[in-house]
Design an enzyme around this catalytic site. Structure first.
Site, PDB file in Angstrom:
ATOM      1  CD  GLN A   3      44.584  56.015 -20.340  1.00 25.38           C
ATOM      2  OE1 GLN A   3      45.099  55.332 -21.145  1.00 25.38           O
ATOM      3  NE2 GLN A   3      44.018  54.985 -19.460  1.00 25.38           N
ATOM      4  CG  HIS A  59      49.605  54.118 -19.307  1.00 20.59           C
ATOM      5  ND1 HIS A  59      49.789  52.544 -19.760  1.00 20.59           N
ATOM      6  CD2 HIS A  59      48.324  54.404 -19.460  1.00 20.59           C
ATOM      7  CE1 HIS A  59      48.712  52.116 -19.736  1.00 20.59           C
ATOM      8  NE2 HIS A  59      47.626  53.005 -19.724  1.00 20.59           N
ATOM      9  CG  ASP A 103      43.763  51.347 -21.109  1.00 27.22           C
ATOM     10  OD1 ASP A 103      43.688  51.281 -22.262  1.00 27.22           O
ATOM     11  OD2 ASP A 103      44.224  52.400 -20.416  1.00 27.22           O
ATOM     12  CD  GLU A 117      46.767  54.665 -26.991  1.00 26.73           C
ATOM     13  OE1 GLU A 117      46.845  53.211 -26.791  1.00 26.73           O
ATOM     14  OE2 GLU A 117      47.396  55.550 -26.396  1.00 26.73           O
ATOM     15  CG  HIS A 118      43.059  55.755 -25.089  1.00 22.00           C
ATOM     16  ND1 HIS A 118      44.194  55.884 -24.778  1.00 22.00           N
ATOM     17  CD2 HIS A 118      42.703  54.686 -25.070  1.00 22.00           C
ATOM     18  CE1 HIS A 118      44.714  54.664 -24.565  1.00 22.00           C
ATOM     19  NE2 HIS A 118      43.677  53.776 -24.918  1.00 22.00           N
ATOM     20  CG  HIS A 157      52.452  41.099 -68.402  1.00 23.41           C
ATOM     21  ND1 HIS A 157      53.506  40.941 -68.048  1.00 23.41           N
ATOM     22  CD2 HIS A 157      51.902  40.998 -66.986  1.00 23.41           C
ATOM     23  CE1 HIS A 157      54.070  41.165 -66.637  1.00 23.41           C
ATOM     24  NE2 HIS A 157      52.768  40.975 -66.075  1.00 23.41           N
TER      25      HIS A 157
END
Length: 435
Positions: free
Chosen positions: A250, A253, A352, A318-319, A412
């Site tokens: 990862q 990235h 992924d 995230e992961h 109302h």
């Protein structure tokens, strides 16, 4: 108390860079609003050196491009999309429309209605993110969206054939070779040749993320995506080589992608650090993975797995990959994550690229309050009400009158009064004479 063998400095906000990104995006969006296609073309020429006669690919062009993709690659794309489609369909099937009669003649219901149109952004840049086409387009079509517009940029002046094939096979109704803020803004505001969409989905660089932030409200979005994150929880039984490889998977990235290990074993932690450095020596993507590990990599040793789960929840990454003897324990202990990857037979890269769950997930702590992209993001959960029993309407009218006047909403209250009068004979002291 966690013992950090490697820690990253607090992520400093690059205020000047963020301001420059924000100001650039403001200008591009405003220009596209005013000048439409002409502005889109100028920005495409400026940022991507790309100015074809038409950014939209017609069916003949698409077929020619798809024909250049190797058969094995096309088969693999179809296989992955079948998995994404199957999982998304299970998600959709879990969402039930319903209607209940809560009181005599009082019917309340819920429906899940797909948004009318969606724009899918599939990034290019250094990597042609083919899998993002599966995640955005396939999921939208399973949700029932009638029109999906998909945009992806050319890569160094070349058409990313595999990405176009993936967009087409996923079911995109319109495909544009267009990237960056100009693509996102054009889909959101509409131009002479690009029809406005109702929501935007898909990852992108800082400029794309900022464009989505600025356009949110005018259109819906999936979520705000930042740099990819991975956190591995490992006990003493984990394989340090597997841990090291998965952390770097990862980190590649980008240079700002955090990679964190939390473990109950200090010997494992030290071995992982050694292996990461060894693997980086000849890793083809070390120019990204190396700085990511150097500047954003962390290794923490904790007393037990309960402490590991608690610390991981603070990161809200995230992961989160669980490499322990009993990985499913994490599902009971943790709550803040985009996606869990349980056991050595699973890895984040599966999520992924190939396994079928969606890879568009929350980053930068957003897992504290949201999950990732799923079929429900493309659906509007709406309600309806019907009262057919006069007695029930009269009782509701009386209650509405009292509840509304408690808040000084006389209009109302009167709507309720009218039903109490019409269906229950209540007096209307405020009504004009003769009614």
């Amino acid at each position: 108390m966690a013992k950090y063998l490697k820690s990253a400095p607090p992520m400093a906000q690059d205020t000047e860079r963020l301001r420059a990104v924000r100001e650039t995006v403001v200008g591009v969006i405003a220009d596209i609003r005013e000048r439409g296609d002409a502005a889109v073309r100028e920005y495409s020429e400026k940022f991507d050196k790309w100015s074809p006669s038409n950014f939209r690919l017609d069916q003949e062009q698409i077929q020619k491009i798809v024909a250049t993709v190797p058969e094995q690659a096309l088969d693999d794309i179809k296989t992955v999309q079948r998995r994404v489609r199957t999982f998304a369909q299970h998600q959709k099937d879990s969402l039930a429309d319903f209607e209940v009669e809560t009181e005599p003649g009082v019917f309340l219901g819920q429906r899940n209605i797909p948004v009318g149109s969606a724009g899918a952004y599939i990034p290019g840049g250094r990597y042609p993110l083919v899998a993002s086409a599966h995640m955005t387009v396939v999921t939208a079509k399973v949700a029932g969206i009638d029109r999906v517009t998909a945009c992806t940029p050319p890569i160094h002046g070349e058409i990313p054939a595999a990405t176009v094939a993936a967009m087409h096979l996923a079911g995109a109704d319109e495909i544009f070779l267009l990237g960056g803020v100009q693509a996102v803004a054009a889909m959101a505001v509409g131009t002479e040749t690009i029809t406005k969409v109702d929501m935007l989905a898909g990852p992108g660089n800082a400029y794309v993320a900022e464009a989505k932030r600025q356009l949110f409200g005018e259109v819906g979005i999936d979520l705000f995506a930042g740099p990819t994150e991975i956190l591995v929880i490992a006990d003493e039984h984990a394989d340090p080589f597997v841990v090291a490889v998965d952390l770097l998977s990862q980190a590649e990235h980008g240079p700002d992608s955090p990679a964190v290990l939390i473990t109950t074993s200090e010997p494992l932690a030290r071995r992982v650090i050694e292996l990461v450095e060894e693997l980086l020596v000849d890793m083809p993507t070390a120019d990204f993975a190396g700085p990511a590990w150097r500047d954003h990599g962390e290794v923490a040793v904790v007393e037990d797995l309960d402490a590991a789960y608690a610390l991981a929840d603070q990161y809200a990454f995230e992961h989160v990959q669980i490499l322990t003897d009993h990985p499913r324990q994490a599902m009971e202990k943790m709550r803040n994550y985009g996606a869990l990857f349980l056991g050595e037979g699973t890895c984040v890269s599966y999520g992924d690229k190939v396994i079928g769950t969606n890879h568009t997930l929350p980053t930068r702590g957003a897992a504290n309050y949201t999950g990732g992209l799923w079929v429900g993001k493309y659906l509007k959960t709406v309600t309806y009400q019907e009262v057919t029993n006069p007695v029930s309407s009269a009782l509701l009218g009386e209650l509405c009158g009292r509840a509304a006047r408690l808040e000084f909403f006389e209009g109302h209250a009167r709507s309720g009064d009218v039903r109490a009068h019409k269906f229950g004979g209540a007096v209307l002291p405020w009504a004009p004479a003769g009614l």
